[in-house]
Design a protein around this motif. Structure first.
Motif, PDB file in Angstrom:
ATOM      1  N   HIS A 115       0.822  -1.257  -0.025  1.00  0.00           N
ATOM      2  CA  HIS A 115      -0.106   0.088   0.070  1.00  0.00           C
ATOM      3  C   HIS A 115       0.894   1.202   0.045  1.00  0.00           C
ATOM      4  CE1 HIS A 115       1.185   0.185   4.156  1.00  0.00           C
ATOM      5  NE2 HIS A 115       0.261   1.136   4.583  1.00  0.00           N
ATOM      6  N   HIS A 117       1.955   3.601   1.959  1.00  0.00           N
ATOM      7  CA  HIS A 117       2.651   4.118   3.007  1.00  0.00           C
ATOM      8  C   HIS A 117       4.215   3.474   3.087  1.00  0.00           C
ATOM      9  CE1 HIS A 117      -1.193   4.937   5.775  1.00  0.00           C
ATOM     10  NE2 HIS A 117      -0.782   6.015   5.013  1.00  0.00           N
ATOM     11  N   HIS A 173      -7.407  -1.303   5.082  1.00  0.00           N
ATOM     12  CA  HIS A 173      -6.437  -0.276   5.343  1.00  0.00           C
ATOM     13  C   HIS A 173      -6.402   0.968   4.037  1.00  0.00           C
ATOM     14  CE1 HIS A 173      -3.115   2.338   6.802  1.00  0.00           C
ATOM     15  NE2 HIS A 173      -2.089   1.916   6.166  1.00  0.00           N
ATOM     16  N   ASP A 196       1.133  -3.788   6.378  1.00  0.00           N
ATOM     17  CA  ASP A 196       0.256  -3.543   7.361  1.00  0.00           C
ATOM     18  C   ASP A 196      -1.230  -3.723   6.796  1.00  0.00           C
ATOM     19  OD1 ASP A 196      -0.273  -1.128   6.317  1.00  0.00           O
ATOM     20  OD2 ASP A 196       0.300   0.221   7.810  1.00  0.00           O
TER      21      ASP A 196
HETATM   22 ZN    ZN Z   1      -0.294   1.893   6.343  1.00  0.00          ZN
END
Ligand code: ZN
Ligand code: ZN
Length: 268
Positions: A115, A117, A173, A196
Motif C-alpha cells: 500500500h 505508506h 487499510h 500492514d
Molecule cells: Zn499503512
C-alpha cells in the motif's frame, strides 16, 4: 531537479525545483504531519547519515531496512526464486552498497507494494534494477506521488507475479491493500507478506486490522471478515509484517482467524 522525500512518511515525490507544499500521504487521516511541521529530504541528503541494513530472514528471503530508523521505519523484503526476485515494499534510502548487495542476491525482477505508506523511493529502485515493473493495485492509483512508466496498475482480486508468487487484494487499510503469497516460503508451508494490510501484534501470536494505525481508527466487522476471506484459500504457515521482528513464525493461518474473531468481538 531533486525528488523530495517526506521526512514523516518516507514517500518520494516527482521532481520539483523546491520542496512541495504538501504531502498527500501525511495529510490523509490515515497518517499525520510531523510534529515539527512538513519537512523534506532527498536521497543524496539521506546518504550522509543513513545506511540500509540488509539481512537474510529465512532462506531466499532478505530484509532491507534503514538505520538509524527513518520515517515509518519499515523493513522491505526481497523474495528470491529461481525465476527472478520480487521486492516487496521499499525503503526511502538507496545507495551503492544497497544496489551491490541486492545484485549479489540476484537483483530485482519486479517490485510489488502492500500500500502507499511503505513505498519509499520505489521509482529510484526500479531504475537501479533495469526499470523493474512496479505492481501497484489500481484502487490505490490516486496515491502515486511520482508517476512513472514502470507502474503496472493491476486490477481485481489476484495477480500472479512469478511462479508461486501471487498478490492478493485484501482491502481494509486502503482499498487496494494487498498481501504477497509466497508458496515456497517457510520450507514449503507457505508465507504471507502483509506490510500492514494485517499488522502483526507485539505478542506475535495475533494480527490486527486498522484503517489508521497512528491515529487508531478501526475497521468495521464486514471489512475485517473480507480480509480473512481473501487469504482463506491460500496455504501459509508464517506471516512477515512490514517491520523487523514482526513475524508470526508458525500457525499463522489460524492466527489470522482467531485475531479476526477477537477483533470483531471487541468492536461489536
Ligand atoms: Zn499503512
Ligand atoms: Zn508524508
Amino acid at each position: 531537479m531533486p525528488n523530495f522525500i517526506c521526512v514523516t512518511c518516507g514517500v518520494q515525490y516527482a521532481e520539483t525545483e523546491s520542496a512541495p507544499e504538501h504531502c498527500i500521504i501525511c495529510e490523509d487521516d490515515r497518517q499525520y504531519i510531523g510534529h515539527k511541521g512538513q519537512r523534506w529530504t532527498t536521497i543524496p541528503e539521506m546518504q550522509k547519515g543513513y545506511k540500509n541494513r540488509i539481512e537474510e530472514v529465512e532462506p531466499n528471503l532478505t530484509g532491507i531496512g534503514t538505520t538509524p530508523g527513518f520515517a515509518i521505519g519499515q523493513r522491505a523484503l526481497l523474495v528470491q526464486t529461481p525465476k527472478g526476485n520480487v521486492l516487496w515494499d521499499c525503503t526511502s534510502l538507496l545507495d551503492d552498497a544497497t544496489v551491490e548487495a541486492i545484485r549479489s542476491c540476484g537483483g530485482v525482477s519486479a517490485i510489488a507494494v502492500s500500500h502507499p505508506h511503505l513505498v519509499g523511493s520505489l521509482v529510484d529502485w526500479s531504475y537501479a534494477f533495469d526499470h523493474a515493473p512496479i505492481y501497484w493495485h489500481a484502487d490505490n492509483r490516486e496515491w502515486v506521488t511520482r508517476p512513472d512508466s514502470a507502474y503496472v496498475f493491476w486490477e481485481g482480486e489476484r495477480c500472479d507475479l512469478l511462479d508461486g508468487l501471487t498478490l492478493v487484494r485484501c482491502g481494509g487499510h486502503f482499498p487496494g491493500s494487498d498481501a504477497l503469497h509466497w508458496q515456497a516460503g517457510a520450507d514449503g508451508r507457505g508465507v504471507l507478506l502483509v506490510g500492514d494490510t494485517m499488522q502483526v501484534a507485539q505478542d506475535r501470536r495475533y494480527v490486527s486490522f486498522m484503517y489508521s494505525y497512528p491515529n487508531m481508527i478501526p475497521l468495521n466487522a464486514r471489512t475485517v471478515q473480507h480480509i480473512v476471506d481473501a487469504v482463506e484459500p491460500l496455504a501459509f504457515d508464517r506471516i512477515y509484517g512490514g517491520w523487523w521482528d514482526l513475524i508470526v513464525a508458525t500457525d499463522a493461518k489460524a492466527a489470522v482467524k482467531r485475531s479476526a474473531e477477537r477483533y470483531i468481538k471487541a468492536i461489536s
